[in-house]
Motif scaffolding. Structure first.
Motif, PDB file in Angstrom:
ATOM      1  N   THR A 238       4.809   2.677   3.839  1.00  0.00           N
ATOM      2  CA  THR A 238       6.077   3.410   3.891  1.00  0.00           C
ATOM      3  C   THR A 238       7.288   2.512   3.987  1.00  0.00           C
ATOM      4  O   THR A 238       8.249   2.662   3.227  1.00  0.00           O
TER       5      THR A 238
ATOM      6  N   ALA B 243       2.141   3.283  -2.439  1.00  0.00           N
ATOM      7  CA  ALA B 243       2.263   4.199  -3.586  1.00  0.00           C
ATOM      8  C   ALA B 243       2.407   5.652  -3.155  1.00  0.00           C
ATOM      9  O   ALA B 243       3.199   6.399  -3.710  1.00  0.00           O
ATOM     10  N   ARG B 244       1.651   6.045  -2.147  1.00  0.00           N
ATOM     11  CA  ARG B 244       1.646   7.456  -1.772  1.00  0.00           C
ATOM     12  C   ARG B 244       2.929   7.907  -1.082  1.00  0.00           C
ATOM     13  O   ARG B 244       3.069   9.083  -0.765  1.00  0.00           O
ATOM     14  N   ARG B 245       3.801   6.976  -0.777  1.00  0.00           N
ATOM     15  CA  ARG B 245       5.026   7.322  -0.037  1.00  0.00           C
ATOM     16  C   ARG B 245       6.268   7.339  -0.901  1.00  0.00           C
ATOM     17  O   ARG B 245       7.374   7.502  -0.388  1.00  0.00           O
ATOM     18  N   THR B 246       6.112   7.124  -2.201  1.00  0.00           N
ATOM     19  CA  THR B 246       7.289   7.151  -3.067  1.00  0.00           C
ATOM     20  C   THR B 246       6.879   7.692  -4.430  1.00  0.00           C
ATOM     21  O   THR B 246       5.690   7.863  -4.715  1.00  0.00           O
ATOM     22  N   HIS B 247       7.847   7.992  -5.235  1.00  0.00           N
ATOM     23  CA  HIS B 247       7.602   8.486  -6.590  1.00  0.00           C
ATOM     24  C   HIS B 247       6.581   7.596  -7.306  1.00  0.00           C
ATOM     25  O   HIS B 247       6.628   6.371  -7.187  1.00  0.00           O
ATOM     26  N   GLU B 248       5.702   8.197  -8.072  1.00  0.00           N
ATOM     27  CA  GLU B 248       4.555   7.486  -8.633  1.00  0.00           C
ATOM     28  C   GLU B 248       4.954   6.321  -9.542  1.00  0.00           C
ATOM     29  O   GLU B 248       4.222   5.319  -9.624  1.00  0.00           O
TER      30      GLU B 248
ATOM     31  N   ALA C 164       8.173   4.852  -9.328  1.00  0.00           N
ATOM     32  CA  ALA C 164       8.915   3.968  -8.425  1.00  0.00           C
ATOM     33  C   ALA C 164       7.922   3.069  -7.697  1.00  0.00           C
ATOM     34  O   ALA C 164       8.212   1.893  -7.415  1.00  0.00           O
TER      35      ALA C 164
ATOM     36  N   SER D  11      -2.337  -2.156  -3.612  1.00  0.00           N
ATOM     37  CA  SER D  11      -3.412  -1.162  -3.772  1.00  0.00           C
ATOM     38  C   SER D  11      -3.230  -0.354  -5.049  1.00  0.00           C
ATOM     39  O   SER D  11      -4.132   0.374  -5.444  1.00  0.00           O
ATOM     40  N   ASP D  12      -2.087  -0.484  -5.692  1.00  0.00           N
ATOM     41  CA  ASP D  12      -1.689   0.416  -6.782  1.00  0.00           C
ATOM     42  C   ASP D  12      -2.257  -0.085  -8.116  1.00  0.00           C
ATOM     43  O   ASP D  12      -1.801  -1.086  -8.669  1.00  0.00           O
TER      44      ASP D  12
ATOM     45  N   MET E  70       0.818  -1.216   0.000  1.00  0.00           N
ATOM     46  CA  MET E  70       0.000   0.000   0.000  1.00  0.00           C
ATOM     47  C   MET E  70       0.851   1.264   0.000  1.00  0.00           C
ATOM     48  O   MET E  70       0.414   2.303   0.516  1.00  0.00           O
TER      49      MET E  70
END
Lengths: 439, 439
Positions: free
Chosen positions: A305, A158-163, A165, A182-183, A156
């Motif tokens: 994360t 995705a929101r914590r790294t480059h889109e 990456a 989730s991505d 889950m």
């Protein structure tokens, strides 16, 4: 998602070295580059090779189209002769490597690229970008999946790294043992199973938590996962089962003392007759937090994360080093082993390497043996490297599930202490041997 | 580089929440989402907003084309009604935010997205991906550029991170104060100045180090940068000046005790008459290593791993939270502040925020003031948020140099202790105020 060319994912010096070598007449010398690490991240027991499949895509798509050539000309990065050479670039050499998902140790030649200096040197940056990133994520994922045992792990992060990456991270996580992501981009690009729960915003959008649960169940069915920690967890669990019935799929807990809350929620769900309703926990989990919940009534972990940042080690220290090159540009010129030799450290061993994993009588790995020259007969069928590209053609594309299974098998073949989470030495020693050819 | 759409860089639950809200009739409720962090990474004195320009691109390119809709249908991610809604999706709301390059503190509302719940909730994942990644890199870059003072910093980290994260990292590094990058894709995409030196492989390709230097100088001119630590540094420096003459541009040192070696090389270069030849150092530098070289005769720093991994903090903890929403779907429905309230932590403050930076009599910042309701008159001209998107149209695109200058000015306006490298508290306290509207 369709990157038209990977050729610009390159450090400028690769191109200026090419220019200088073209002028000097050394660019066509046959060369052997190897990818390896001098050490594992501090305390880690093993590394995980990931990104190989993406490297193969990158090598195939590495070409200089008009837009890129115009940019290089406008910025005067290289001269016209070099631009002409680049315009016709297609990698025509060979790549060997550890198959993706395999484990590695300090010195393991995880990839070897052979061809002219010119065609091989250009690939350094993009190959290292991919292997350093993806292997770091896969190593963290592997530790988390050891800690989780049979319980599924959901990626889950995705929101914590480059889109983008994030998409590669989902892929690496799947290799390391995660079950789903989730991505949506990772589902689209790599066919990894995608899943979703619900966010606090959905509860807050509605006039009451019960309204939110009803909206979700009405639309998504009782099998959905309801988020129960927006206000009071006990009231939320009661409302969730009232709204969805005892067939409620799952509840998610995203804050608080997860160990304590999971026990309470499990007891409450059981008392409400929702014995099959699962509990999903999230909230800054890493492999240690996952391990600490082993005795808790948790059915699945969502990890963000710490997965996408490699759980403290967001990159590997893989390098791409020239280890041998021909004496001259002729096709039959003999190879000379080469290596940096300054006193300041960062030295390496010259010569083309083979690698094999020696096992004990029970079949458990006991050493990573790396050598130059002939392969000792007793290790001939234990060799690790396989052909990936031959004469510029990719020969080893494979489904992600094969890679994922390979990783599980490779890890299972290591000594048991490989999966200890505590810091330690690499679980296999690296042994170097040199058997002169023809001995 | 041309990502056709950013819509798939989205967690699945954004789409399932949309489906449920569409069915419940709540999807059109006007909503206010805010991006903020609850804390800075441990020990950091300030954060740096970076990625805003990329967010604006992502919002503009966020649409569901046929390929994506087909994927969502095949995987049964959402129902047909939702697919129809997605097919027509264009963000039509407003975005406000701290201008890119500005500094931020815990609680700072660095971005605010307003529109219907449906159109805003979909943007959560990609906005957070970009801001969390880019701001983490920019914060590390800012600390490094403080430590480097007037000496230029070269971004060389492409090989240590995902190939596209690397491009964003170059951009963020430039905002944070770096001067140039080795990454050609960053030059191509963002017009950041690109530079290159040489690698050990180039020296090893040639029969002697002197041959390699001659090849490089013949092709690239005496102004080039020669790598002098492949074998013996003293011999290499002597050969470099003999081959290139005293007009040699620079030498690069990539290993060993950089402080000691830089002093020796400077002395040797001066004795050889190469007084203008610069010394570039590289080798796992971070802000502490850069600071420790302040007294060394170093002219430029090349930074890789520690830059692209955020120098220990590869992501920020920015979240995207619903802070207010309309009572009903009507256009005039009053807004209700909302916030998660469970006892498990992660609570936040409801209501649309303003933010202002209070300064003392000398013009030095002394507090980050965040409020709901009316802005106190004395802070009216100290407000931080600016319009970025109005009615779906981007209104605040700006050149990267403007952003870079803004960051330098914002940092210069903080108390001096902001640039201390040692761990400490945020250099400005966050103060919350609430002035009822109309008071």
């Amino acid at each position: 998602m369709n990157v038209p060319s990977t050729a610009l994912f390159t450090d400028q010096y690769e191109l200026t070295m090419l220019q200088a070598a073209l002028k000097a007449g050394t660019a066509e010398r046959h060369s052997v580059f190897e990818v390896f690490t001098r050490r594992l991240p501090h305390g880690r027991r093993y590394g995980v090779v990931a990104g190989t499949g993406r490297v193969l895509d990158a090598v195939e798509n590495f070409r200089f189209d008009e837009g890129l050539l115009r940019f290089l000309r406008e910025k005067a990065v290289v001269d016209e002769e070099t631009l002409d050479w680049l315009a016709g670039y297609r990698f025509s050499g060979d790549v060997w490597g550890y198959p993706e998902g395999e484990v590695y140790f300090p010195g393991s030649p995880v990839m070897r690229v052979e061809g002219s200096f010119a065609e091989c040197v250009l690939l350094e940056t993009v190959i290292l970008s991919i292997l350093n990133h993806d292997s770091a994520i896969a190593a963290a994922a592997s530790r988390m999946s050891s800690a989780a045992g049979d319980r599924p792990l959901i990626e889950m992060g995705a929101r914590r790294t480059h889109e983008l990456a994030a998409v590669a991270a989902s892929r690496a996580a799947y290799i390391g043992g995660f079950s789903s992501t989730s991505d949506l981009a990772a589902g689209f690009r790599y066919n990894i199973p995608t899943v979703g729960t619900s966010a606090h915003a959905f509860t807050l959008l509605h006039d009451t938590e019960r309204d939110a649960f009803r909206a979700q169940v009405d639309s998504l069915g009782a099998g959905t996962t309801l988020l129960v920690d927006t206000y009071d967890v006990t009231e939320a669990v009661r409302a969730a089962v009232e709204v969805a019935g005892p067939g409620l799929g799952a509840v998610r807990i995203d804050s608080g003392d997860l160990l304590l809350v999971a026990h309470r929620v499990r007891q409450q769900l059981d008392e409400l007759g929702a014995r099959d309703t699962k509990i999903v926990v999230t909230s800054d989990l890493d492999e240690y937090a996952i391990a600490s919940l082993a005795a808790a009534p948790v059915d699945a972990y969502g990890v963000g994360t710490q997965l996408v940042t490699g759980s403290g080690h967001p990159t590997c220290s893989m390098v791409y080093k020239l280890v041998a090159r021909a004496e001259s540009a002729g096709p039959e010129a003999p190879l000379v082993p080469v290596a940096k030799k300054s006193t300041g450290g960062k030295t390496s061993i010259g010569g083309r390497k083979w690698a094999a994993r020696r096992r004990d009588a029970d079949g458990v790995a006991e050493a990573e043996v790396i050598g130059t020259g002939e392969v000792p007969p007793e290790l001939a069928d234990r060799q690790l490297t396989v052909p990936l590209v031959r004469g510029g053609e990719v020969v080893a594309r494979e489904p992600l599930d094969v890679v994922r299974d390979r990783h599980a098998a490779a890890r299972a073949g290591l000594p048991l202490s490989a999966t200890q989470l505590s810091r330690g030495e690499p679980v296999l020693p690296t042994e170097y041997v040199h058997l002169p050819s023809g001995s």
